[in-house]
Motif scaffolding. Structure first.
Motif, short mmCIF file in Angstrom:
data_model
loop_
_atom_site.label_atom_id
_atom_site.label_comp_id
_atom_site.label_asym_id
_atom_site.label_seq_id
_atom_site.Cartn_x
_atom_site.Cartn_y
_atom_site.Cartn_z
N LYS A 29 0.86 -0.91 0.09
CA LYS A 29 -0.01 0.08 0.11
C LYS A 29 0.79 1.32 0.08
N THR A 30 1.71 1.23 0.97
CA THR A 30 2.57 2.46 1.12
C THR A 30 3.49 2.72 -0.12
N THR A 31 4.17 1.72 -0.67
CA THR A 31 4.96 1.69 -1.70
C THR A 31 4.24 2.23 -2.87
N THR A 32 2.78 1.80 -3.09
CA THR A 32 1.88 2.15 -4.41
C THR A 32 1.52 3.69 -4.06
N LEU A 33 1.27 4.27 -2.76
CA LEU A 33 1.21 5.66 -2.73
C LEU A 33 2.56 6.46 -2.89
N ARG A 34 3.38 6.11 -2.31
CA ARG A 34 4.71 6.59 -3.01
C ARG A 34 5.14 6.75 -4.53
N MET A 35 4.81 5.65 -5.27
CA MET A 35 4.90 5.88 -6.53
C MET A 35 3.90 6.79 -7.33
N LEU A 36 2.73 6.81 -6.84
CA LEU A 36 1.74 7.68 -7.12
C LEU A 36 2.16 9.20 -6.99
N LEU A 37 2.81 9.45 -5.77
CA LEU A 37 3.33 10.86 -5.48
C LEU A 37 4.55 11.06 -5.70
N GLY A 38 5.29 10.26 -6.77
CA GLY A 38 6.53 10.68 -7.39
C GLY A 38 7.65 10.43 -6.57
N LEU A 39 7.51 9.73 -5.41
CA LEU A 39 8.98 9.52 -4.40
C LEU A 39 9.28 8.17 -4.59
N VAL A 40 9.01 7.37 -5.36
CA VAL A 40 9.55 6.22 -5.76
C VAL A 40 9.42 5.81 -7.14
N THR A 41 10.33 5.51 -7.86
CA THR A 41 10.20 5.16 -9.28
C THR A 41 9.66 3.79 -9.69
N PRO A 42 8.55 3.61 -10.38
CA PRO A 42 8.13 2.37 -10.74
C PRO A 42 8.96 1.53 -11.58
N THR A 43 9.01 0.01 -11.39
CA THR A 43 9.73 -0.66 -12.18
C THR A 43 9.16 -0.77 -13.70
N SER A 44 7.58 -0.73 -13.52
CA SER A 44 6.70 -0.40 -14.82
C SER A 44 5.33 -0.15 -14.51
N GLY A 45 4.89 0.36 -15.42
CA GLY A 45 3.43 0.92 -14.91
C GLY A 45 3.51 2.42 -14.86
N ILE A 46 2.28 2.87 -14.57
CA ILE A 46 2.11 4.41 -14.23
C ILE A 46 1.00 4.71 -13.27
N GLY A 47 1.43 5.73 -12.76
CA GLY A 47 0.10 6.36 -11.62
C GLY A 47 0.07 7.90 -12.39
N LEU A 48 -1.24 7.91 -12.30
CA LEU A 48 -1.80 9.43 -13.02
C LEU A 48 -2.50 10.14 -11.89
N ILE A 49 -2.42 11.39 -12.12
CA ILE A 49 -3.43 12.32 -11.29
C ILE A 49 -3.91 13.38 -12.20
N ASN A 50 -5.21 13.30 -12.26
CA ASN A 50 -5.61 14.57 -13.64
C ASN A 50 -4.97 14.21 -14.77
N GLY A 51 -4.59 12.88 -15.21
CA GLY A 51 -4.03 12.58 -16.24
C GLY A 51 -2.53 12.58 -16.64
N ARG A 52 -2.15 13.13 -15.47
CA ARG A 52 -0.45 13.43 -15.70
C ARG A 52 0.00 12.84 -14.48
N PRO A 53 1.48 12.35 -14.73
CA PRO A 53 2.40 11.94 -13.49
C PRO A 53 2.49 13.03 -12.56
N PHE A 54 2.64 12.86 -11.20
CA PHE A 54 2.88 13.83 -10.34
C PHE A 54 3.73 14.91 -10.89
N HIS A 55 5.09 14.70 -11.13
CA HIS A 55 5.92 15.71 -11.46
C HIS A 55 5.66 16.64 -12.50
N GLN A 56 4.43 16.26 -13.43
CA GLN A 56 4.14 16.93 -14.35
C GLN A 56 2.86 17.87 -13.79
#
Length: 434
Positions: free
Chosen positions: A46-73
């Motif tokens: 759970k926490t790893t998923t949230l950290r990937m969603l918030l740009g704190l951990v780089t995924p090995t594969s796949g994407i997490g989007l908020i408002n259609g964009r990665p967090f850093h965009q």
């Protein structure tokens, strides 16, 4: 910069830490206008998923989007997403108000917003207090206030109720629901299943880093058949009568009650009345989130169900100190791949002296308990102890074998009087003998 929808999308998200797969092909969507619970056992990812969603951990594969964009965009993400992963990011000597003003300056909101969010989370009277002196519940409120500074469209909270008292939990539930009803998005992870059940509209249940269920909580409940629990005076007669009526889903519970699936309580009561069976208690049981959670996660890290302290674990007269304790015939389950558990390779030899958990070697003595010597008799209360120790035991005061003996006393040495427990005193020293 973004579509402004407030939607969270996780697609085929995977994170590998060396040989451990923390998250495996995880996918779900969190819609605005709802509170979504992100649930799973410890270590489920759970926490790893949230950290990937918030740009704190780089995924090995796949994407997490908020408002259609990665967090850093997201441009100024603090104005779009308010997140709390740990309620500990405070300088201990800085006041709550000054802490919020620092973050307000960082995301470009006026200082007056700090006072607004302090009032919003119930810390208006504690604004000048140092954050280091806050309780865990107050730190949770201050962390939430920090996340609300930018008036975000999306809230991502990891264990937000941790440390809150019952009043605080009730307040948090009302706040999150009103926040979502205003058209915003709330994603929370939690272990408080009973509280989550009263708060969320949708659930994402993960186990071993994989999605086990994603959707509305009501739809999850509808997948489980309700039961009627009844306490009859004659269980056998009631079961026979129910089977005559064509009821098949009957289960005898360990506490003497009968669980009947697929029928209403009224039908069970009418059947019992016709059969002449008294009913001492009857209730309808609907599937709650806790039971559904355990069914879906399937005891990711649970101990074997057969390891009970009752009849299955053979203690008492049947327990043998020279043999392993018996826990029934069922073997412990094999840990799943990627759980972080490593079994020894085939042919691995255990080192001498290693004992399996629960194994007691021959002649084992309980901690602190010494077996009395042969021929020893427990003295009667009030009867003086014998001066001579039992046979085979060293005289009282004899040091153990190998321990250095006291040096012989010089000629003319006199034993200090018994009423002085410290021996002969000499002048001087600390305090001069005062």
């Amino acid at each position: 910069m973004h579509d402004g929808s407030g939607r969270i999308v996780v697609q085929n998200l995977t994170k590998q830490f060396g040989p451990v797969a923390a998250v495996q092909n995880l996918s779900f969507t969190v819609e605005p206008g709802s509170v979504t619970g992100f649930l799973g056992p410890n270590g489920a990812g759970k926490t790893t998923t949230l950290r990937m969603l918030l740009g704190l951990v780089t995924p090995t594969s796949g994407i997490g989007l908020i408002n259609g964009r990665p967090f850093h965009q997201l441009g100024n993400p603090g104005r779009v997403v308010g997140a709390v992963l740990e309620a500990q990011g405070f300088h201990p000597k800085r006041s709550a108000r000054n802490h919020l003003r620092v973050y307000a300056a960082a995301i470009g909101v006026p200082d007056s917003r700090a006072d607004q969010v302090l009032q919003l989370v119930g810390l208006g009277a504690a604004g000048e207090r140092r954050a280091g002196g806050f309780s865990l519940g107050m730190k949770q409120r201050l962390a939430l206030a920090t996340a609300l500074l930018g008036d975000p469209q999306v809230l991502v909270l990891d264990e937000p109720a941790n440390g809150l008292d019952p009043e605080g939990i009730a307040w948090l539930r009302t706040f999150l629901q009103s926040f979502a009803r205003s058209g915003r998005t709330v994603l929370i992870s939690s272990h408080l299943l009973a509280e989550v059940e009263q708060t969320v509209d949708q659930v994402v249940i993960v186990s071993r880093g994989q999605t086990m269920y994603y959707g509305a909580l009501d739809n999850l409940r509808d997948q489980q058949q309700a039961r009627v629990l009844v306490q009859p005076s004659d269980a056998g007669a009631l079961v026979a009568a129910l089977r005559e009526d064509g009821v098949a889903g009957i289960e005898q519970l360990p506490d003497g009650r009968i669980a009947v699936a697929g029928v209403e309580a009224k039908q069970v009561a009418d059947t019992a009345l016709r059969a002449g069976v008294s009913i001492y208690g009857i209730q309808e049981e609907k599937a709650d989130l806790e039971r559904l959670f355990f069914q879906l996660t399937n005891g990711q890290y649970a101990a074997p169900a057969q390891a009970q302290y009752g009849a299955q674990a053979q203690y008492g007269a049947q327990a043998q100190y020279g043999a392993p304790a018996q826990y029934g015939q069922q073997q412990p389950p094999v840990p799943p791949a990627g759980s972080g558990y490593y079994a020894p390779p085939a042919g691995y030899q255990q080192q001498p002296g290693y004992q399996q958990p629960g194994y007691q070697p021959q002649g084992y003595q309980q901690q602190g308990y010494q077996q009395p010597p042969s021929g020893y008799h427990q003295p009667v209360a009030g009867y003086p102890q014998q001066e001579t120790p039992p046979q085979g035991m060293p005289p009282q005061g004899t040091p153990p074998q190998g321990y250095p003996q006291q040096p012989p006393q010089a000629p003319g040495y006199q034993q200090p009087p018994q009423d002085n427990p410290y021996g002969q005193q000499q002048g001087g020293g600390l305090g001069g003998g005062a």
